[in-house]
Design an enzyme around this catalytic site. Structure first.
Site, PDB file in Angstrom:
ATOM      1  N   TYR A 182      51.871  52.763 -64.527  1.00  0.00           N
ATOM      2  CA  TYR A 182      50.607  53.519 -64.452  1.00  0.00           C
ATOM      3  C   TYR A 182      50.622  54.637 -65.501  1.00  0.00           C
ATOM      4  O   TYR A 182      49.648  54.845 -66.235  1.00  0.00           O
ATOM      5  CB  TYR A 182      50.475  54.077 -63.037  1.00  0.00           C
ATOM      6  CG  TYR A 182      49.312  54.991 -62.778  1.00  0.00           C
ATOM      7  CD1 TYR A 182      48.018  54.480 -62.640  1.00  0.00           C
ATOM      8  CD2 TYR A 182      49.503  56.365 -62.626  1.00  0.00           C
ATOM      9  CE1 TYR A 182      46.944  55.324 -62.363  1.00  0.00           C
ATOM     10  CE2 TYR A 182      48.446  57.213 -62.345  1.00  0.00           C
ATOM     11  CZ  TYR A 182      47.172  56.692 -62.222  1.00  0.00           C
ATOM     12  OH  TYR A 182      46.114  57.528 -61.945  1.00  0.00           O
TER      13      TYR A 182
HETATM   14  N1  LIG Z   1      42.909  60.489 -56.935  1.00  0.00           N
HETATM   15  C1  LIG Z   1      43.759  61.118 -57.724  1.00  0.00           C
HETATM   16  O1  LIG Z   1      44.497  62.017 -57.278  1.00  0.00           O
HETATM   17  C2  LIG Z   1      43.846  60.750 -59.187  1.00  0.00           C
HETATM   18  C3  LIG Z   1      44.737  61.460 -60.003  1.00  0.00           C
HETATM   19  C4  LIG Z   1      44.829  61.128 -61.344  1.00  0.00           C
HETATM   20  C5  LIG Z   1      44.021  60.127 -61.864  1.00  0.00           C
HETATM   21  N2  LIG Z   1      43.186  59.432 -61.051  1.00  0.00           N
HETATM   22  C6  LIG Z   1      42.373  58.368 -61.641  1.00  0.00           C
HETATM   23  O2  LIG Z   1      41.021  58.564 -61.251  1.00  0.00           O
HETATM   24  C7  LIG Z   1      40.351  57.305 -61.212  1.00  0.00           C
HETATM   25  C8  LIG Z   1      39.640  57.144 -59.866  1.00  0.00           C
HETATM   26  O3  LIG Z   1      40.653  57.157 -58.870  1.00  0.00           O
HETATM   27  P1  LIG Z   1      40.346  57.288 -57.299  1.00  0.00           P
HETATM   28  O4  LIG Z   1      41.394  58.158 -56.747  1.00  0.00           O
HETATM   29  O5  LIG Z   1      38.918  57.596 -57.053  1.00  0.00           O
HETATM   30  O6  LIG Z   1      40.666  55.778 -56.840  1.00  0.00           O
HETATM   31  P2  LIG Z   1      40.108  54.932 -55.606  1.00  0.00           P
HETATM   32  O7  LIG Z   1      39.514  55.778 -54.551  1.00  0.00           O
HETATM   33  O8  LIG Z   1      41.257  54.033 -55.217  1.00  0.00           O
HETATM   34  O9  LIG Z   1      38.963  54.066 -56.279  1.00  0.00           O
HETATM   35  C9  LIG Z   1      39.297  53.131 -57.270  1.00  0.00           C
HETATM   36  C10 LIG Z   1      38.034  52.451 -57.732  1.00  0.00           C
HETATM   37  O10 LIG Z   1      38.414  51.430 -58.698  1.00  0.00           O
HETATM   38  C11 LIG Z   1      37.873  50.172 -58.272  1.00  0.00           C
HETATM   39  N3  LIG Z   1      38.798  49.080 -58.620  1.00  0.00           N
HETATM   40  C12 LIG Z   1      40.083  48.923 -58.207  1.00  0.00           C
HETATM   41  N4  LIG Z   1      40.575  47.764 -58.684  1.00  0.00           N
HETATM   42  C13 LIG Z   1      39.579  47.180 -59.400  1.00  0.00           C
HETATM   43  C14 LIG Z   1      39.473  45.954 -60.130  1.00  0.00           C
HETATM   44  N5  LIG Z   1      40.496  45.076 -60.194  1.00  0.00           N
HETATM   45  N6  LIG Z   1      38.305  45.677 -60.753  1.00  0.00           N
HETATM   46  C15 LIG Z   1      37.251  46.535 -60.686  1.00  0.00           C
HETATM   47  N7  LIG Z   1      37.297  47.707 -60.019  1.00  0.00           N
HETATM   48  C16 LIG Z   1      38.450  48.017 -59.378  1.00  0.00           C
HETATM   49  C17 LIG Z   1      37.736  50.316 -56.759  1.00  0.00           C
HETATM   50  O11 LIG Z   1      36.749  49.475 -56.219  1.00  0.00           O
HETATM   51  P3  LIG Z   1      37.074  48.064 -55.517  1.00  0.00           P
HETATM   52  O12 LIG Z   1      38.283  48.239 -54.671  1.00  0.00           O
HETATM   53  O13 LIG Z   1      35.824  47.727 -54.790  1.00  0.00           O
HETATM   54  O14 LIG Z   1      37.319  47.148 -56.663  1.00  0.00           O
HETATM   55  C18 LIG Z   1      37.287  51.757 -56.601  1.00  0.00           C
HETATM   56  O15 LIG Z   1      35.906  51.879 -56.810  1.00  0.00           O
HETATM   57  C19 LIG Z   1      41.407  56.246 -61.486  1.00  0.00           C
HETATM   58  O16 LIG Z   1      41.398  55.882 -62.842  1.00  0.00           O
HETATM   59  C20 LIG Z   1      42.698  56.971 -61.156  1.00  0.00           C
HETATM   60  O17 LIG Z   1      43.803  56.422 -61.834  1.00  0.00           O
HETATM   61  C21 LIG Z   1      43.062  59.723 -59.724  1.00  0.00           C
END
Ligand SMILES: NC(=O)c1ccc[n+]([C@@H]2O[C@H](COP(=O)([O-])OP(=O)(O)OC[C@H]3O[C@@H](n4cnc5c(N)ncnc54)[C@H](OP(=O)(O)O)[C@@H]3O)[C@@H](O)[C@H]2O)c1
Length: 283
Positions: free
Chosen positions: A159
């Site tokens: 990642y």
């Molecule tokens: N949350 C944190 O603390 C954090 C920290 C650093 C960076 N980030 C980054 O922020 C971004 C959003 O993260 P989040 O925490 O909101 O994650 P999340 O709640 O797990 O949501 C992930 C999203 O990506 C979609 N997704 C997952 N696999 C997919 C696939 N194979 N094809 C198409 N869509 C897909 C999911 O929808 P479906 O499951 O319906 O496909 C969901 O809408 C990500 O890039 C993550 O790496 C988050």
């Protein structure tokens, strides 16, 4: 090119990973600027719920399901949005995540799927969207990265590689295409609370957010600001995020100590122990 062409009435934004978590908030914040927002993710049911909620609040939204790890999905998605809307002005590469399991315990295919979702898909979507943006002489690509590699966040080997890759990709893309009207920005996220994967992990472990976590709303506002101010990179963390990132680059060996101080190591250890206990793995 003005940011109102990218965000205002008559514009179209495509936001990946918008079915839940931070992505839904990003879509909401973009929609407030007046343009149309297309939400995408794999789950049609979750996309339907998210877009109904946003539409009820007055947003102009639609959704298209796609699994970005499938061959041809990224190009097919861009083509469908361009056909339906006549073009894409803003692409937000937000879909991503990590199972947070030990590198060696995952198969190589499981590891490569992390790379596919977090790095290959943003590259493919950007490649597919760029042609139309260049034809219209305007566009902006915002990608969501993470501090994982900078702070050696536990269990994020692949990642972290993908998210650091997104930073390099965005820098060069911006340099090459900004003179032709298409800009690119990257948001580098620390741990995020209130929505998304980090908050779900805390809820799973019955733990509270620490002061080191930034609210998910600040990511959504950051995306709009990155377009309006045409920012190259933004660090989303409480306090002086850019400074912390620079310090970590200067002293990379400090990562594990920072994780211990921020409580990340203890949180991750507790979560892995709880998952192992539920799966019946002996301690
Ligand atoms: N949350 C944190 O603390 C954090 C920290 C650093 C960076 N980030 C980054 O922020 C971004 C959003 O993260 P989040 O925490 O909101 O994650 P999340 O709640 O797990 O949501 C992930 C999203 O990506 C979609 N997704 C997952 N696999 C997919 C696939 N194979 N094809 C198409 N869509 C897909 C999911 O929808 P479906 O499951 O319906 O496909 C969901 O809408 C990500 O890039 C993550 O790496 C988050």
């Amino acid at each position: 090119m003005s940011s109102s062409d990218i965000l205002g009435k008559g514009s179209t934004a495509l936001v990946t990973g918008a079915s839940r978590g931070i992505g839904t908030l990003i879509a909401r914040e973009i929609a407030k600027e007046g343009g149309h927002v297309v939400l995408t993710g794999r789950s049609a049911a979750e996309l339907q719920t998210a877009s109904s909620g946003l539409a009820a609040a007055g947003a102009d939204v639609s959704f298209l399901p796609a699994d970005l790890t499938q061959p041809g999905a990224a190009a097919g998605l861009v083509e469908a949005v361009e056909r339906q809307r006549g073009g894409i002005d803003l692409l937000v590469n937000n879909a991503g995540g990590d199972p947070l399991r030990e590198f060696h315990a995952m198969t190589i295919d499981e590891n490569l799927r992390i790379l596919q979702l977090n790095l290959v898909a943003p590259v493919m979507l950007s490649h597919a969207a760029l042609g139309g943006m260049l034809d219209r002489g305007r566009g902006h690509i915002v990608s969501i990265s993470a501090m994982a590699g900078r702070v050696s966040f536990p269990y994020t080997e692949v990642y972290a590689a993908a998210k650091d890759g997104v930073i390099g990709f965005t820098r060069v893309l911006r340099g090459d295409y900004r003179p032709r009207g298409v800009s690119a920005s990257v948001l580098i996220l620390g741990a995020i609370r209130d929505a998304g994967q980090g908050q779900r992990m805390l809820d799973e472990a019955g733990m509270k957010a620490s002061g080191f976590m930034a609210p998910a709303e600040s990511v959504a506002r950051g995306v709009v600001k990155a377009v309006q101010k045409d920012r190259a990179e933004m660090v989303i963390m409480p306090g002086p995020g850019r400074l912390l990132r620079a310090v970590m680059d200067y002293f990379p060996g400090l990562g594990p100590a920072v994780n211990r101080a921020a409580g990340a190591s203890a949180t991750m250890q507790k979560i892995i122990e709880q998952r192992d206990a539920r799966a019946g793995v002996p301690a």
